[in-house]
Scaffold this motif. Structure first.
Motif, PDB file in Angstrom:
ATOM      1  N   GLU A 185       0.837  -1.203   0.000  1.00  0.00           N
ATOM      2  CA  GLU A 185       0.000   0.000   0.000  1.00  0.00           C
ATOM      3  C   GLU A 185       0.869   1.249   0.000  1.00  0.00           C
ATOM      4  O   GLU A 185       0.592   2.216  -0.710  1.00  0.00           O
ATOM      5  N   ALA A 186       1.937   1.232   0.790  1.00  0.00           N
ATOM      6  CA  ALA A 186       2.853   2.372   0.795  1.00  0.00           C
ATOM      7  C   ALA A 186       3.483   2.572  -0.577  1.00  0.00           C
ATOM      8  O   ALA A 186       3.751   3.704  -0.991  1.00  0.00           O
ATOM      9  N   LEU A 187       3.705   1.473  -1.310  1.00  0.00           N
ATOM     10  CA  LEU A 187       4.321   1.536  -2.636  1.00  0.00           C
ATOM     11  C   LEU A 187       3.313   1.838  -3.746  1.00  0.00           C
ATOM     12  O   LEU A 187       3.687   1.928  -4.914  1.00  0.00           O
ATOM     13  N   GLY A 188       2.037   1.975  -3.386  1.00  0.00           N
ATOM     14  CA  GLY A 188       1.035   2.396  -4.355  1.00  0.00           C
ATOM     15  C   GLY A 188       0.393   1.296  -5.176  1.00  0.00           C
ATOM     16  O   GLY A 188      -0.312   1.581  -6.140  1.00  0.00           O
ATOM     17  N   PHE A 189       0.596   0.031  -4.795  1.00  0.00           N
ATOM     18  CA  PHE A 189       0.024  -1.070  -5.566  1.00  0.00           C
ATOM     19  C   PHE A 189      -1.408  -1.412  -5.152  1.00  0.00           C
ATOM     20  O   PHE A 189      -2.178  -1.940  -5.954  1.00  0.00           O
ATOM     21  N   ILE A 190      -1.739  -1.160  -3.902  1.00  0.00           N
ATOM     22  CA  ILE A 190      -3.055  -1.525  -3.388  1.00  0.00           C
ATOM     23  C   ILE A 190      -3.574  -0.424  -2.472  1.00  0.00           C
ATOM     24  O   ILE A 190      -2.830   0.473  -2.077  1.00  0.00           O
ATOM     25  N   ARG A 191      -4.864  -0.526  -2.132  1.00  0.00           N
ATOM     26  CA  ARG A 191      -5.457   0.405  -1.178  1.00  0.00           C
ATOM     27  C   ARG A 191      -6.431  -0.359  -0.294  1.00  0.00           C
ATOM     28  O   ARG A 191      -7.277  -1.105  -0.795  1.00  0.00           O
ATOM     29  N   SER A 192      -6.292  -0.185   1.002  1.00  0.00           N
ATOM     30  CA  SER A 192      -7.198  -0.824   1.947  1.00  0.00           C
ATOM     31  C   SER A 192      -8.532  -0.086   1.948  1.00  0.00           C
ATOM     32  O   SER A 192      -8.570   1.136   2.094  1.00  0.00           O
ATOM     33  N   MET A 193      -9.615  -0.830   1.768  1.00  0.00           N
ATOM     34  CA  MET A 193     -10.964  -0.261   1.756  1.00  0.00           C
ATOM     35  C   MET A 193     -11.706  -0.804   2.971  1.00  0.00           C
ATOM     36  O   MET A 193     -12.177  -1.951   2.951  1.00  0.00           O
ATOM     37  N   PRO A 194     -11.793  -0.039   4.058  1.00  0.00           N
ATOM     38  CA  PRO A 194     -12.426  -0.527   5.289  1.00  0.00           C
ATOM     39  C   PRO A 194     -13.811  -1.107   5.031  1.00  0.00           C
ATOM     40  O   PRO A 194     -14.655  -0.485   4.391  1.00  0.00           O
ATOM     41  N   GLY A 195     -14.010  -2.320   5.517  1.00  0.00           N
ATOM     42  CA  GLY A 195     -15.291  -2.982   5.366  1.00  0.00           C
ATOM     43  C   GLY A 195     -15.507  -3.636   4.017  1.00  0.00           C
ATOM     44  O   GLY A 195     -16.516  -4.314   3.798  1.00  0.00           O
ATOM     45  N   LYS A 196     -14.564  -3.438   3.085  1.00  0.00           N
ATOM     46  CA  LYS A 196     -14.721  -3.991   1.738  1.00  0.00           C
ATOM     47  C   LYS A 196     -13.597  -4.951   1.365  1.00  0.00           C
ATOM     48  O   LYS A 196     -13.827  -5.948   0.699  1.00  0.00           O
ATOM     49  N   GLY A 197     -12.373  -4.624   1.750  1.00  0.00           N
ATOM     50  CA  GLY A 197     -11.242  -5.465   1.390  1.00  0.00           C
ATOM     51  C   GLY A 197     -10.080  -4.640   0.876  1.00  0.00           C
ATOM     52  O   GLY A 197      -9.913  -3.479   1.249  1.00  0.00           O
ATOM     53  N   THR A 198      -9.307  -5.230  -0.017  1.00  0.00           N
ATOM     54  CA  THR A 198      -8.100  -4.580  -0.528  1.00  0.00           C
ATOM     55  C   THR A 198      -8.195  -4.438  -2.039  1.00  0.00           C
ATOM     56  O   THR A 198      -8.335  -5.425  -2.761  1.00  0.00           O
ATOM     57  N   LEU A 199      -8.106  -3.195  -2.511  1.00  0.00           N
ATOM     58  CA  LEU A 199      -8.272  -2.871  -3.926  1.00  0.00           C
ATOM     59  C   LEU A 199      -6.916  -2.718  -4.599  1.00  0.00           C
ATOM     60  O   LEU A 199      -6.018  -2.064  -4.073  1.00  0.00           O
ATOM     61  N   VAL A 200      -6.762  -3.315  -5.791  1.00  0.00           N
ATOM     62  CA  VAL A 200      -5.559  -3.111  -6.598  1.00  0.00           C
ATOM     63  C   VAL A 200      -5.690  -1.758  -7.283  1.00  0.00           C
ATOM     64  O   VAL A 200      -6.708  -1.468  -7.918  1.00  0.00           O
ATOM     65  N   THR A 201      -4.666  -0.909  -7.141  1.00  0.00           N
ATOM     66  CA  THR A 201      -4.729   0.452  -7.681  1.00  0.00           C
ATOM     67  C   THR A 201      -3.842   0.591  -8.910  1.00  0.00           C
ATOM     68  O   THR A 201      -3.110  -0.323  -9.287  1.00  0.00           O
ATOM     69  N   THR A 237      12.950   0.606  10.762  1.00  0.00           N
ATOM     70  CA  THR A 237      11.549   0.375  10.392  1.00  0.00           C
ATOM     71  C   THR A 237      10.885   1.670   9.947  1.00  0.00           C
ATOM     72  O   THR A 237      10.212   1.721   8.909  1.00  0.00           O
ATOM     73  N   ARG A 238      11.080   2.730  10.716  1.00  0.00           N
ATOM     74  CA  ARG A 238      10.464   4.016  10.370  1.00  0.00           C
ATOM     75  C   ARG A 238      11.092   4.611   9.114  1.00  0.00           C
ATOM     76  O   ARG A 238      10.391   5.170   8.264  1.00  0.00           O
ATOM     77  N   ILE A 239      12.405   4.488   8.980  1.00  0.00           N
ATOM     78  CA  ILE A 239      13.070   5.011   7.786  1.00  0.00           C
ATOM     79  C   ILE A 239      12.615   4.240   6.549  1.00  0.00           C
ATOM     80  O   ILE A 239      12.359   4.828   5.493  1.00  0.00           O
ATOM     81  N   SER A 240      12.476   2.917   6.679  1.00  0.00           N
ATOM     82  CA  SER A 240      12.029   2.097   5.547  1.00  0.00           C
ATOM     83  C   SER A 240      10.670   2.557   5.045  1.00  0.00           C
ATOM     84  O   SER A 240      10.442   2.660   3.835  1.00  0.00           O
ATOM     85  N   HIS A 241       9.752   2.829   5.968  1.00  0.00           N
ATOM     86  CA  HIS A 241       8.418   3.276   5.555  1.00  0.00           C
ATOM     87  C   HIS A 241       8.494   4.635   4.870  1.00  0.00           C
ATOM     88  O   HIS A 241       7.820   4.868   3.860  1.00  0.00           O
ATOM     89  N   SER A 242       9.341   5.524   5.381  1.00  0.00           N
ATOM     90  CA  SER A 242       9.468   6.851   4.770  1.00  0.00           C
ATOM     91  C   SER A 242      10.061   6.757   3.366  1.00  0.00           C
ATOM     92  O   SER A 242       9.802   7.616   2.518  1.00  0.00           O
ATOM     93  N   LEU A 243      10.836   5.704   3.107  1.00  0.00           N
ATOM     94  CA  LEU A 243      11.422   5.502   1.783  1.00  0.00           C
ATOM     95  C   LEU A 243      10.405   4.930   0.797  1.00  0.00           C
ATOM     96  O   LEU A 243      10.470   5.207  -0.405  1.00  0.00           O
ATOM     97  N   ARG A 244       9.468   4.123   1.295  1.00  0.00           N
ATOM     98  CA  ARG A 244       8.487   3.496   0.394  1.00  0.00           C
ATOM     99  C   ARG A 244       7.448   4.487  -0.115  1.00  0.00           C
ATOM    100  O   ARG A 244       7.012   4.408  -1.265  1.00  0.00           O
ATOM    101  N   LEU A 245       7.014   5.403   0.741  1.00  0.00           N
ATOM    102  CA  LEU A 245       5.894   6.279   0.401  1.00  0.00           C
ATOM    103  C   LEU A 245       6.057   7.045  -0.911  1.00  0.00           C
ATOM    104  O   LEU A 245       5.094   7.154  -1.677  1.00  0.00           O
ATOM    105  N   PRO A 246       7.238   7.601  -1.219  1.00  0.00           N
ATOM    106  CA  PRO A 246       7.360   8.355  -2.472  1.00  0.00           C
ATOM    107  C   PRO A 246       7.139   7.519  -3.728  1.00  0.00           C
ATOM    108  O   PRO A 246       6.861   8.065  -4.793  1.00  0.00           O
ATOM    109  N   PHE A 247       7.251   6.189  -3.620  1.00  0.00           N
ATOM    110  CA  PHE A 247       7.057   5.327  -4.783  1.00  0.00           C
ATOM    111  C   PHE A 247       5.580   5.126  -5.118  1.00  0.00           C
ATOM    112  O   PHE A 247       5.254   4.488  -6.120  1.00  0.00           O
TER     113      PHE A 247
END
Length: 227
Positions: free
Chosen positions: A51-67, A167-177
């Motif tokens: 999700e951080a890398l932009g491949f999917i999006r969590s949809m509360p109550g629905k599941g996981t959407l491919v973006t 762990t925190r640095i890794s997440h900050s690196l993924r988000l821009p992708f």
């Protein structure tokens, strides 16, 4: 490689190959975990990465959407409940801005013919992963690049900070992708950093790292107070 990383790469490959198409919902977590042969805890970590890398999006109550892999505000703000909050991300980028430019400057002062190839080798791994849109591997190489600079600085304290906050640095690196149209921007910035370090240009390395961190935060939709 950890089980969550292996699972993330498997799902990434399935998304890129069209097994799971844009706009399609992934199977439920129990079925997906069973098909991958991993625990649901490991699956949740893998999904957080994707999700951080932009491949999917969590949809509360629905599941996981491919973006589509375009700019995804949901991923940039907070991928899952286990992901850092916006305030934590601001803190992480601020911390990185405080110590990473000086680590780059120190690395430039002590770089030599034996360590220069290591820096460019990690950069090559990063770019090779980007060529195939393997963003899981790219984000790992991205982390390795920054940790290597901390190591090359010769200051054990800077390297320890980098590892303690991995762990925190890794997440900050993924988000821009998350915006797949801009995945090459950090590679170009890395090249500027590596070139300055290789040339022994401490001031240039510090400035290039500062620019990179500011741009990385901006791509992630994060602003922070500079010291």
């Amino acid at each position: 490689m950890s089980m969550p990383n292996i699972a993330a790469q498997t799902l990434q490959r399935q998304i890129l190959s069209g097994t799971y198409k844009t706009g399609q919902m992934l199977p439920g977590q129990r079925d997906l975990a069973e098909s991958l042969g991993i625990s649901r805890a490991s699956l949740r970590e893998a999904l957080s990465m994707l999700e951080a890398l932009g491949f999917i999006r969590s949809m509360p109550g629905k599941g996981t959407l491919v973006t589509s892999g375009r700019s995804n505000p949901a991923a940039k703000a907070k991928a899952t409940s286990a992901a850092p909050s916006s305030a934590e991300l601001q803190s992480t980028f601020q911390l990185r801005y405080i110590f990473e430019p000086d680590a780059a400057a120190l690395a430039a002062r002590v770089i030599n013919v034996h360590t220069t190839p290591r820096l460019w080798g990690v950069q090559a791994r990063f770019e090779d992963a980007l060529k195939t849109v393997d963003l899981v591997s790219a984000s790992q190489a991205d982390l390795a690049f920054h940790q290597l600079i901390a190591e090359l600085s010769g200051n054990s304290g800077l390297l320890q900070i980098s590892r303690d906050f991995e762990t925190r640095i890794s997440h900050s690196l993924r988000l821009p992708f998350a915006d797949h149209s801009r995945i090459w921007e950090p590679a170009e910035e890395h090249r500027a950093i590596a070139a300055a370090i290789s040339a022994g240009d401490a001031d240039g390395a510090r400035a290039a790292m500062q620019v990179h961190l500011l741009h990385t935060a901006a791509r992630a939709g994060i602003s922070f107070l500079q010291p």
